[in-house]
Each structure stands twice: as C-alpha cells, then as structure tokens.
Write an enzyme that holds these catalytic residues in place. Structure first.
Site, PDB file in Angstrom:
ATOM      1  CE  LYS A 111      -4.650  -0.640   1.701  1.00 20.04           C
ATOM      2  NZ  LYS A 111      -5.613  -0.160   2.681  1.00 20.04           N
ATOM      3  CE  LYS A 192      -4.910  -7.785  -1.430  1.00 24.75           C
ATOM      4  NZ  LYS A 192      -4.955  -7.592  -0.021  1.00 24.75           N
ATOM      5  CE  LYS A 195      -9.480   0.777  -2.675  1.00 26.33           C
ATOM      6  NZ  LYS A 195      -9.219   1.999  -1.973  1.00 26.33           N
TER       7      LYS A 195
END
Ligand code: TYM
Length: 326
Positions: A111, A192, A195
């Site tokens: 992130k 993966k 959003k």
C-alpha cells in the site's frame, strides 16, 4: 461458545474476493459462534478520504454485510469508530509492537508503494487491527489468505503484552477457507482481486449486474496453451476461474478442470455461477438501502453490545499495565 471477530474496511463496495474469502464464511459461522463484525472505518482513514464520504461508505458497507447474509439479530455488526476503546487499546499495542515488525508487513509495503502520502497510521495499522481482535477475546478470525500475516502479528503482540504485564489477552487463530481464500484479479491474475477503483475490469463487485459479470469474466486473461488445468503457478488465469467456480459450488478446482476442454465453456459456466451467487445479495441490498434509519438503529445496538465486551477488556489491560485509575 467460540468467539469470532473479523472486520472489513468501508473502502469501495464489497467485491467477489471479500465475499468468497471472508463474508460468506462469516455468514455460516454466525450460527454456531458468538461473532463480532466491525466495519473498520478508522482503518480506511489511513489513506486520505474525500470530506464527508466515509460515513456514507460505512453505512453502505454495513448494508452490504447484512445483504450478504450477516443477520444483526444473530451476530454483532458495528462501526469501529463508535466503540472508542479500539483507538485507546491500539495505542497500548502500538507501544508493544516494534518498528521492525511493522516494517515487515506486506500489506504496508504494497500500500505504501502506491501512496503519494504515507501516513503514520498506515504504518501502525496492524496495531489497530490487533486491538480490534484482542478487545473481544476472539478465538477465531475468519479472513482471506492476505490477512494471515496480520493475525500472526496480533498473536505476537498479545504474547508480548501478556509476558510484560500478566495474562491479559487471548491468542487468536486465523481461519482461512479451503476455497476462495485468494481470489485473483481477472486482468492481472497474479495480483489479488481488490477494490474496483484500482482495477475496474479485473474486479467483480457484488453489485455488478449480470451483463457486467459476463463481460468481465469473458474478457478474463488466460493463456495461449488452450488446456484447462489447475496449476496456479503455470496457469494463474485459468486456475483463478476454476477456483471461483469451485468456491461458488461444492467441488474442488482440480476436479472441475476435468469437465472442460476449452476456455469458452469454463468462462460461461463461471459467469453463470457468479451471477446466481450475487442475485439474492443484490436483491436484499436494494431493500436495505430503502431504509437507512433502520440500518443506523441496528448499528447502534451492535455498538453497545460490542462496547460492553471491549470496555471490560480495555479495563483489564489498563489495570494489568498499572495505569493510575481516574
Ligand atoms: P479488507 O477490508 O481488505 O478485506 C476484508 C476481508 O476480505 C478478504 N479479502 C479477500 N479474500 C480472498 N481473495 C481476495 N482477493 C480478497 N481481498 C480481500 C480479506 O482477507 C479480509 O478477510 N485489515 C483488514 C481489515 C481488518 C480486520 C480486522 C480483519 C481490520 N481489523 C480485524 C480481521 C480482524 C483488511 O484490510 O481487510
């Protein structure tokens, strides 16, 4: 009774990965356990938000959880920031986890690499997650595969606190489903699914209509050897479709592969299975959306149930640490 806790961030709508990896499992477990499910709005604010949007997103995520089968009469659904003990306990745990441990978290590395502004909160996020879990004396934490590392760290933090200050927190176990624990992006099947804002064509949202689901699955990236085989390393795209189809039904991905000799029919059946899976969730969501006041009422009931448990645990932690009582 086994105590279960697992949360979800209100960033974007639920996607198929959340549903197959976590929420579906929560809906099953609620009937045999004492389950707590926070919508973790304080985790979502580790990245900048547009003013005023987080509250709306939190309400919407709560309705999605209910639509996906969590029954507020059976389990405890609440908003993390409504129970202030989470932030208070997080501080005690931030002081129990090391800089080195937090630096090794893969979710932080992923992130922070994508953010222009990396907040201190994004870095200490796992201590807040540990507080979410430890405040409830959770035995089990049902999550997708990507959260295993955070649950391991939660155990380490609990053990360290207990050894410094005396038995305070229970050590939780991660519970990861056999099928659906790692749903991959349809366009980038080695990442993966996350959003839809980050990957609109690779992510199936729980509210996608049948045409969108079909379009996304038909255009899913596969490979050029034409053979339907479950082999995650060599054939990530095809294996992801087999995993989704398997998770939607009751058969193992490798066994399903024997039924197909071409990608077209595999994609068509996967799309059909996903559409059927989402249909009842979408219908229920529309009903819940019509009455936001009722959702808010249910969340207030959830918060007061949660707070009764969390405040007792925080009190124990404060007492064991020896903070002066007010
Ligand atoms: P979050 O909000 O990213 O995801 C919620 C749940 O969905 C699972 N999940 C997936 N499972 C399979 N395949 C995928 N592609 C996929 N993407 C997401 C996640 O594993 C998770 O179970 N840090 C947590 C939120 C959290 C939490 C907690 C979880 C805060 N406090 C306490 C458990 C206990 C997170 O970001 O999940």
């Amino acid at each position: 009774m086994t105590r279960v806790l697992s949360g979800i961030q209100p960033s974007g709508d639920l996607h198929l990965g959340n549903y197959l990896g976590a929420i579906r499992n929560w809906a099953k477990l609620q009937h045999t356990t004492d389950a707590f499910h926070p919508v973790v709005d304080l985790h979502a604010v580790t990245v900048p938000q547009k003013p005023g949007e987080i509250g709306e997103a939190t309400l919407r995520m709560s309705q999605m959880l209910m639509a996906a089968g969590l029954d507020p009469q059976v389990c405890t659904i609440f908003v993390q920031s409504h129970v202030h003990e989470h932030s208070e306990c997080a501080w005690l745990l931030e002081c129990t986890v090391s800089f080195g441990e937090l630096s090794r978290m893969t979710q932080f590395k992923d992130k922070s690499g994508r953010q222009e502004f990396v907040s201190a909160g994004l870095f200490t996020y796992p201590a807040l997650q540990a507080a979410d879990i430890l405040l409830y004396d959770a035995d089990e934490v049902p999550v997708g595969d990507d959260q295993r590392q955070h649950i391991e760290l939660t155990r380490d933090i609990a053990e360290r606190f207990n050894s410094r200050y005396g038995q305070t927190f229970k050590l939780p176990e991660a519970v990861v489903p056999a099928a659906g624990a790692r749903v991959m992006d349809l366009q980038h099947p080695t990442n993966k699914m996350s959003k839809s804002l980050d990957s609109p064509r690779g992510t199936i949202d729980l509210l996608d209509d049948p045409a969108a689901v079909t379009r996304k699955i038909k255009s899913a990236v596969t490979d050029s050897d034409g053979e339907v085989r479950y082999d995650v390393a060599a054939k990530p795209g095809v294996s992801n479709l087999l995993s989704i189809l398997a998770a939607a039904g009751d058969r193992a991905p490798a066994e399903l592969a024997d039924d197909y000799s071409m990608y077209g029919p595999l994609k068509a059946d996967t799309a059909e299975a996903v559409i059927e899976l989402l249909r009842p969730v979408q219908a229920r969501f529309r009903e819940l959306q019509a009455d936001p006041a009722e959702t808010s009422r249910l969340l207030a009931v959830g918060a007061s149930k949660a707070q009764a448990v969390a405040s007792a645990t925080l009190q124990r932690a404060r007492a064991n640490l020896g903070l002066l009582t007010a």
